[in-house]
Motif scaffolding. Structure first.
Motif, PDB file in Angstrom:
ATOM      1  N   ASP A 332      38.777 -85.304   5.028  1.00 15.36           N
ATOM      2  CA  ASP A 332      39.329 -83.954   4.730  1.00 15.36           C
ATOM      3  C   ASP A 332      38.830 -83.371   3.367  1.00 15.36           C
ATOM      4  O   ASP A 332      39.150 -84.426   2.148  1.00 15.36           O
ATOM      5  CB  ASP A 332      40.857 -84.071   4.879  1.00 15.36           C
ATOM      6  CG  ASP A 332      41.364 -83.975   6.374  1.00 15.36           C
ATOM      7  OD1 ASP A 332      40.480 -83.675   7.068  1.00 15.36           O
ATOM      8  OD2 ASP A 332      42.360 -84.684   6.278  1.00 15.36           O
ATOM      9  N   GLN A 347      40.055 -75.318   3.162  1.00 14.60           N
ATOM     10  CA  GLN A 347      39.810 -76.757   3.584  1.00 14.60           C
ATOM     11  C   GLN A 347      38.889 -77.008   4.804  1.00 14.60           C
ATOM     12  O   GLN A 347      39.055 -76.272   5.851  1.00 14.60           O
ATOM     13  CB  GLN A 347      41.255 -77.280   4.067  1.00 14.60           C
ATOM     14  CG  GLN A 347      42.291 -77.242   2.828  1.00 14.60           C
ATOM     15  CD  GLN A 347      43.467 -77.833   3.064  1.00 14.60           C
ATOM     16  OE1 GLN A 347      43.921 -78.346   4.059  1.00 14.60           O
ATOM     17  NE2 GLN A 347      44.249 -78.276   1.749  1.00 14.60           N
ATOM     18  N   HIS A 349      37.387 -80.380   7.724  1.00 15.67           N
ATOM     19  CA  HIS A 349      37.574 -81.837   8.177  1.00 15.67           C
ATOM     20  C   HIS A 349      36.030 -81.941   8.612  1.00 15.67           C
ATOM     21  O   HIS A 349      35.590 -81.358   9.396  1.00 15.67           O
ATOM     22  CB  HIS A 349      38.441 -81.874   9.255  1.00 15.67           C
ATOM     23  CG  HIS A 349      38.503 -83.422   9.816  1.00 15.67           C
ATOM     24  ND1 HIS A 349      39.056 -84.415   9.139  1.00 15.67           N
ATOM     25  CD2 HIS A 349      38.030 -83.784  10.858  1.00 15.67           C
ATOM     26  CE1 HIS A 349      38.901 -85.638   9.740  1.00 15.67           C
ATOM     27  NE2 HIS A 349      38.231 -85.319  10.927  1.00 15.67           N
ATOM     28  N   GLU A 351      33.890 -84.512  10.553  1.00 16.76           N
ATOM     29  CA  GLU A 351      33.926 -85.421  11.781  1.00 16.76           C
ATOM     30  C   GLU A 351      32.642 -86.181  11.826  1.00 16.76           C
ATOM     31  O   GLU A 351      31.481 -85.524  11.772  1.00 16.76           O
ATOM     32  CB  GLU A 351      34.195 -84.660  13.286  1.00 16.76           C
ATOM     33  CG  GLU A 351      34.511 -85.660  14.342  1.00 16.76           C
ATOM     34  CD  GLU A 351      34.922 -84.926  15.207  1.00 16.76           C
ATOM     35  OE1 GLU A 351      35.078 -85.506  16.373  1.00 16.76           O
ATOM     36  OE2 GLU A 351      35.073 -83.832  15.462  1.00 16.76           O
TER      37      GLU A 351
END
Length: 377
Positions: A332, A347, A349, A351
């Motif tokens: 994150d 924000q 994330h 992967e």
């Protein structure tokens, strides 16, 4: 007058004219030359005539230079007639004897009579290494700089050294593999075989199960085995994927760098002597391309500065541009965009194995009460 009578004589050849001139010269010398005014006396000598004034007849005058001759017509050369047959049979001429075979030069014609010959094998009982070897002979005694002086260097497969008798330290390198050995040379022809316990290591990396990472995205560093990381020695750096690196047999630590930010993975690899070890490393990261837009799918605003931080506020990476791209490790992050003294953030994330385009909207303004941003163009 005598001059007229001489000129009226028949045309003589060059020999007669020359004799007349040479006869007249002594007479002039005795009489003191012709009378003044150029008139001849009745009993005086005849007039002097220069040889260049004598009329030249091309047919009779010869100056000693071969006269040019016209080229003769060359008649064609007649080819010899075929050999006749004797009583209906061809002539049975003896065959030309074959030349005696010449001895071939010996391959060791330039080899010194008393030399140190070295060869290397892959392992103790393995095959001989035919090429890509670097041989170095060192003196066993350090020089004034504290280093061992290099006595001789050779490259290739088998090496032949013409050195004086004595003790030497030999180092032979095969890629990143190598061995050091003491050699005692007695001055007579000597052959030594050096065994190199070497193998090959070929590295690849994957961020997903579908494809390998290319050399423009991933690089490898190889370190020696050690209990503590600070004791590890760098063996090879910036190794692209798919390349075979020759190493001494043993254990190594491989560091895989995906991009140039924080996507790094490590693995312990063992290299076996006499064989190639293939190692595939798993990378947990993805490539992100970011842009600041007014709306989803809109044009990116120029003159934007970017900062990537962790959720704890640690700075990860900075960049400037409308479309900055970077590889980040899985996790994150907080993406911060600055444009015309205004700050936007969101924000995101990451992967592993899923590259993505990340849009930061102008509605993500940190201070909603600040004026609306311009176009940025």
């Amino acid at each position: 007058m005598r001059k007229e009578r001489w000129l009226m004589r028949p045309n003589w050849g060059l020999v007669s004219a020359a004799m007349s001139v040479f006869v007249a010269l002594p007479a002039l010398a005795q009489q003191g030359g012709p009378p003044p005014g150029g008139h001849d006396e009745p009993d005086g000598p005849g007039a002097y005539a220069s040889p260049s004034a004598i009329p030249k007849d091309p047919a009779t005058v010869d100056l000693g230079i071969p006269a040019p001759q016209r080229l003769k017509r060359l008649e064609p050369i007649e080819l010899p007639e075929p050999l006749p047959k004797i009583q209906g049979k061809d002539l049975n001429l003896p065959a030309i004897p074959a030349f005696a075979p010449q001895p071939q030069p010996h391959l060791d014609i330039a080899r010194p009579q008393n030399a140190l010959t070295l060869r290397a094998t892959l392992g103790k009982d393995g095959p001989e290494i035919p090429a890509d070897l670097v041989w170095r002979l060192f003196s066993p005694h350090a020089g004034g700089d504290g280093k061992l002086p290099v006595i001789a260097v050779a490259k290739g497969g088998e090496a032949v050294f013409d050195v004086p008798p004595g003790a030497y330290l030999l180092h032979v390198g095969y890629g990143r593999a190598g061995v050091t050995k003491r050699i005692d040379f007695n001055g007579r022809e000597t052959r030594e075989t050096v065994a190199i316990d070497a193998g090959g290591l070929r590295l690849k990396a994957k961020a997903s199960e579908t494809s390998d990472l290319t050399s423009d995205k991933v690089q490898f560093d190889i370190y020696s085995e050690a209990t503590e990381d600070r004791d590890r020695r760098l063996v090879a750096s910036d190794i692209p994927p798919g390349v075979v690196i020759r190493l001494n047999s043993g254990n190594y630590q491989v560091v895989s760098r995906y991009g140039d930010v924080n996507a790094v993975s490590r693995a312990e690899v063992r290299v076996e002597a006499g064989r190639i070890t293939d190692a595939v490393m798993k990378q947990r990261g993805a490539q992100l391309t970011m842009k600041l837009v007014r709306e989803h799918g809109g044009e990116a605003l120029a003159d934007t500065a970017w900062s990537i931080t962790s959720t704890q506020g640690d700075l990860i990476q900075e960049s400037v541009g409308a479309f900055p791209s970077m590889v980040l490790a899985e996790g994150d992050y907080v993406i911060v965009a600055r444009n015309k003294d205004r700050i936007f953030q969101r924000q995101f994330h990451v992967e592993s194995g899923k590259d993505a385009d990340v849009e930061v909207l102008t509605s993500d303004l940190v201070d909603p009460n600040s004026p609306e941003i311009g176009t940025g163009d």
